[in-house]
Design an enzyme around this catalytic site. Structure first.
Site, PDB file in Angstrom:
ATOM      1  N   THR A 124       7.237  44.992  19.944  1.00 42.19           N
ATOM      2  CA  THR A 124       7.662  44.700  18.572  1.00 42.19           C
ATOM      3  C   THR A 124       8.094  43.245  18.506  1.00 42.19           C
ATOM      4  O   THR A 124       8.983  42.837  19.244  1.00 42.19           O
ATOM      5  CB  THR A 124       8.841  45.618  18.193  1.00 42.19           C
ATOM      6  N   ARG A 157       8.563  57.371  19.457  1.00 42.34           N
ATOM      7  CA  ARG A 157       9.983  57.693  19.399  1.00 42.34           C
ATOM      8  C   ARG A 157      10.439  58.131  20.785  1.00 42.34           C
ATOM      9  O   ARG A 157       9.707  58.861  21.468  1.00 42.34           O
ATOM     10  CB  ARG A 157      10.241  58.864  18.442  1.00 42.34           C
ATOM     11  N   GLU A 158      11.631  57.742  21.182  1.00 41.33           N
ATOM     12  CA  GLU A 158      12.168  58.249  22.429  1.00 41.33           C
ATOM     13  C   GLU A 158      12.380  59.753  22.257  1.00 41.33           C
ATOM     14  O   GLU A 158      12.691  60.231  21.183  1.00 41.33           O
ATOM     15  CB  GLU A 158      13.488  57.537  22.756  1.00 41.33           C
ATOM     16  N   LYS A 210       4.904  47.252  12.026  1.00 40.71           N
ATOM     17  CA  LYS A 210       5.924  47.863  12.887  1.00 40.71           C
ATOM     18  C   LYS A 210       7.335  47.640  12.363  1.00 40.71           C
ATOM     19  O   LYS A 210       8.119  48.589  12.229  1.00 40.71           O
ATOM     20  CB  LYS A 210       5.786  47.304  14.306  1.00 40.71           C
ATOM     21  N   LEU A 256      16.540  61.936   6.646  1.00 41.33           N
ATOM     22  CA  LEU A 256      17.475  62.038   5.539  1.00 41.33           C
ATOM     23  C   LEU A 256      18.701  62.846   5.981  1.00 41.33           C
ATOM     24  O   LEU A 256      19.397  63.425   5.166  1.00 41.33           O
ATOM     25  CB  LEU A 256      16.779  62.703   4.341  1.00 41.33           C
ATOM     26  N   GLY A 259      25.049  61.333   8.502  1.00 40.57           N
ATOM     27  CA  GLY A 259      25.913  61.447   9.681  1.00 40.57           C
ATOM     28  C   GLY A 259      26.349  60.088  10.171  1.00 40.57           C
ATOM     29  O   GLY A 259      26.559  59.158   9.385  1.00 40.57           O
ATOM     30  N   CYS A 266      15.935  50.166  19.142  1.00 36.72           N
ATOM     31  CA  CYS A 266      14.934  49.656  18.199  1.00 36.72           C
ATOM     32  C   CYS A 266      15.480  49.375  16.803  1.00 36.72           C
ATOM     33  O   CYS A 266      15.535  48.216  16.381  1.00 36.72           O
ATOM     34  CB  CYS A 266      13.771  50.640  18.099  1.00 36.72           C
TER      35      CYS A 266
HETATM   36  C1  UDX Z   1      12.483  54.410  16.363  1.00 38.39           C
HETATM   37  C2  UDX Z   1      11.269  54.708  15.458  1.00 38.39           C
HETATM   38  O1  UDX Z   1      11.365  56.022  14.931  1.00 38.39           O
HETATM   39  C3  UDX Z   1       9.977  54.540  16.241  1.00 38.39           C
HETATM   40  O2  UDX Z   1       8.870  54.753  15.403  1.00 38.39           O
HETATM   41  C4  UDX Z   1       9.939  53.135  16.818  1.00 38.39           C
HETATM   42  O3  UDX Z   1       8.780  52.952  17.583  1.00 38.39           O
HETATM   43  C5  UDX Z   1      11.171  52.879  17.670  1.00 38.39           C
HETATM   44  O4  UDX Z   1      12.346  53.110  16.906  1.00 38.39           O
HETATM   45  P1  UDX Z   1      13.800  55.767  18.245  1.00 38.39           P
HETATM   46  O5  UDX Z   1      14.616  54.540  18.488  1.00 38.39           O
HETATM   47  O6  UDX Z   1      13.293  56.539  19.403  1.00 38.39           O
HETATM   48  O7  UDX Z   1      12.507  55.407  17.379  1.00 38.39           O
HETATM   49  O8  UDX Z   1      14.741  56.712  17.378  1.00 38.39           O
HETATM   50  P2  UDX Z   1      14.615  57.534  16.014  1.00 38.39           P
HETATM   51  O9  UDX Z   1      14.184  58.905  16.288  1.00 38.39           O
HETATM   52  O10 UDX Z   1      13.894  56.759  15.000  1.00 38.39           O
HETATM   53  O11 UDX Z   1      16.170  57.594  15.608  1.00 38.39           O
HETATM   54  C6  UDX Z   1      16.887  56.389  15.384  1.00 38.39           C
HETATM   55  C7  UDX Z   1      18.341  56.661  15.075  1.00 38.39           C
HETATM   56  O12 UDX Z   1      18.468  57.175  13.768  1.00 38.39           O
HETATM   57  C8  UDX Z   1      19.047  57.651  15.988  1.00 38.39           C
HETATM   58  O13 UDX Z   1      20.312  57.112  16.347  1.00 38.39           O
HETATM   59  C9  UDX Z   1      19.194  58.877  15.146  1.00 38.39           C
HETATM   60  O14 UDX Z   1      20.305  59.645  15.505  1.00 38.39           O
HETATM   61  C10 UDX Z   1      19.346  58.292  13.759  1.00 38.39           C
HETATM   62  N1  UDX Z   1      18.938  59.170  12.657  1.00 38.39           N
HETATM   63  C11 UDX Z   1      17.653  59.604  12.562  1.00 38.39           C
HETATM   64  C12 UDX Z   1      19.864  59.529  11.693  1.00 38.39           C
HETATM   65  O15 UDX Z   1      21.032  59.133  11.740  1.00 38.39           O
HETATM   66  N2  UDX Z   1      19.453  60.326  10.661  1.00 38.39           N
HETATM   67  C13 UDX Z   1      18.176  60.770  10.542  1.00 38.39           C
HETATM   68  O16 UDX Z   1      17.888  61.478   9.577  1.00 38.39           O
HETATM   69  C14 UDX Z   1      17.261  60.406  11.524  1.00 38.39           C
END
Ligand code: UDX
Length: 439
Positions: A124, A157-158, A210, A256, A259, A266
């Protein structure tokens, strides 16, 4: 023809990409400058927690199709397609991304490129990086024009890294000629055969897709968390609000969940780097809303600490706090910019005695924050607690028996930082249940 692939940088993205490409049948070399990491991967040991990935790594090694090296010369001689997968962390004390690892990869690889090959950037990056790296590649590669760069951002996503790599939502390819498309159609053949959309575009658009995607996701989370703030002021219930919104197909329910907000390696750094880059381009006004997205997100952490203090009786002094969760999200041991640990550290600084438990992120948490207390189970972390905080929504915590947990705590008080528990069940078991954005 079956191309031989290299993956340069074996962090989260690279280790996953290398193992998945080997699983698809390609011969793959993974390269990293860290010999310890290379030795561990070569021994079949994954340095991160990622469901299903260690098995793929071991299968790849056993098949003979996957190996790891620290030698750029070896990688350059071997590869027809080189994937750049190094990290672009936030610079210290700045919003901008540090892209020095990318430059280092190009500078190390290019002098060894003596034949036709493709270099594919997956990291990225700030928009404009691909063109700059393409110029550098052309300048430093003995093979000159026979080396071409394309940009292919990664959206994994992780926690779902293998699935997202093998079955992506879409494939984006930024190019300056037609050749990369032909090669990449073969490399990603299995995905394209599943009907995965392929978007061919220019470098800057591919780079922007991205960061735009991550900015949108962050905005969606902060939107619902802003609604949570209003709900708190109006004695409304953000969980019901979010549910009602989710049935509007134009809005949708994913990302959505109100919390504690987003963290990780990322989203936070990507929106900051995006703002910094837009500033350099003179388009900063277009992204001032991301400043607000960031601020809403950080306010949730402060609000969580306030709620916990309120339940603790107005002060954390002499108070024991049980913290459930350390990872930035469930199914991960990643603690980078973890909201949960941020809250735990803050409470400790305010005099609370904090004990943290997480199913897989404990070692990482202990290393980063040795002063916090740690328990070996949820029950141990909650033992004697005056307040329990659920900060990462692991299934194990959602499945907790309120009765059993109630037997070990000093007071049945819980703040659900992820709106993950069933309030009625916990209240029925005699718990004082509070959540962000709910009455
Ligand atoms: C993210 C993107 O989703 C992914 O496409 C990109 O390549 C890298 O960054 P990731 O960091 O693995 O992936 O986490 P993600 O599942 O997106 O969650 C990010 C954060 O948002 C987490 O801390 C999660 O707890 C929070 N989250 C997610 C919320 O607070 N509410 C939600 O509804 C969804």
């Amino acid at each position: 023809m079956s191309y031989r692939l290299t993956v340069l940088g074996t962090g989260y993205l690279g280790a996953t990409h290398a193992a998945c490409m080997a699983a698809l049948g390609f011969e793959v070399i993974g390269l990293d400058v860290d010999p310890v990491k290379v030795a561990r991967l070569q021994a079949g040991e994954l340095p991160i927690h990622e469901p299903g990935l260690e098995e793929l790594l071991q299968q790849g090694l056993a098949s003979g199709r996957l190996r790891f090296t620290t030698s750029y010369q070896e990688a350059a001689e071997f590869g027809d397609v080189h994937f750049i997968c190094v990290g672009t962390p936030q610079k210290k004390g700045e919003y901008a991304a540090d892209i020095s690892y990318l430059d280092a990869v190009v500078e190390s690889l290019a002098p060894h490129l003596t034949r036709e090959c493709l270099v594919i950037g997956k990291s990225t990056v700030p928009v404009g990086t691909a063109q700059r790296l393409a110029d550098k590649l052309a300048r430093l590669s003995p093979a000159g024009d026979l080396v071409e760069l394309a940009w292919n951002p990664e959206f994994l996503r992780e926690g779902f890294a293998v699935r997202d790599t093998m079955h992506p939502d879409r494939i984006v390819l930024g190019v300056v000629s037609e050749k990369p498309e032909k090669v990449m159609r073969e490399v990603y053949e299995s995905m394209l055969a599943e009907g995965t959309p392929l978007i061919i575009t220019d470098y800057p658009t591919a780079e922007l897709v991205k960061v735009a995607a991550n900015a949108f996701l962050a905005t969606k989370i902060s939107f619902i968390n802003a609604m949570a703030e209003v709900c708190e002021a109006a004695h409304a219930d953000v969980k019901d609000l979010s549910l009602a919104l989710s049935f509007d197909e134009r809005i949708g329910g994913r990302f959505l969940n109100p919390g504690l907000g987003f963290g990780g390696g990322c989203l936070p750094k990507d929106i900051r780097a995006f703002m910094a880059r837009a500033g350099e381009l003179g388009a900063d006004q277009a992204l001032t809303f991301l400043r607000e997205v960031d601020a809403i997100n950080m306010r949730r952490r402060a609000r969580m600490v306030d709620l916990a203090r309120e339940l603790a009786g107005g002060s954390f002094r002499g108070c024991t706090v049980g913290v459930l969760g350390a990872a930035f999200k469930p199914n991960s041991d990643d603690i980078r910019d973890s909201p949960a640990l941020d809250v735990a550290v803050n409470i400790r600084e305010q005099g609370g005695k904090v004990t943290v438990y997480d199913p897989v992120a404990l070692d990482n948490a202990r290393m980063a924050h040795p002063a916090l207390g740690y328990g070996r189970s949820a029950l141990e972390a909650a033992k004697g607690a005056h307040v329990v905080l659920l900060l990462t929504e692991w299934q194990e915590f959602i499945d907790l028996d309120p009765e059993k947990l109630g037997e070990v705590v000093a007071a049945r008080k819980i703040v659900d930082g992820r709106n993950a528990l069933d309030a009625e069940t916990w209240r029925a078991a005699g718990w004082h249940y509070r959540a962000l954005g709910r009455p």
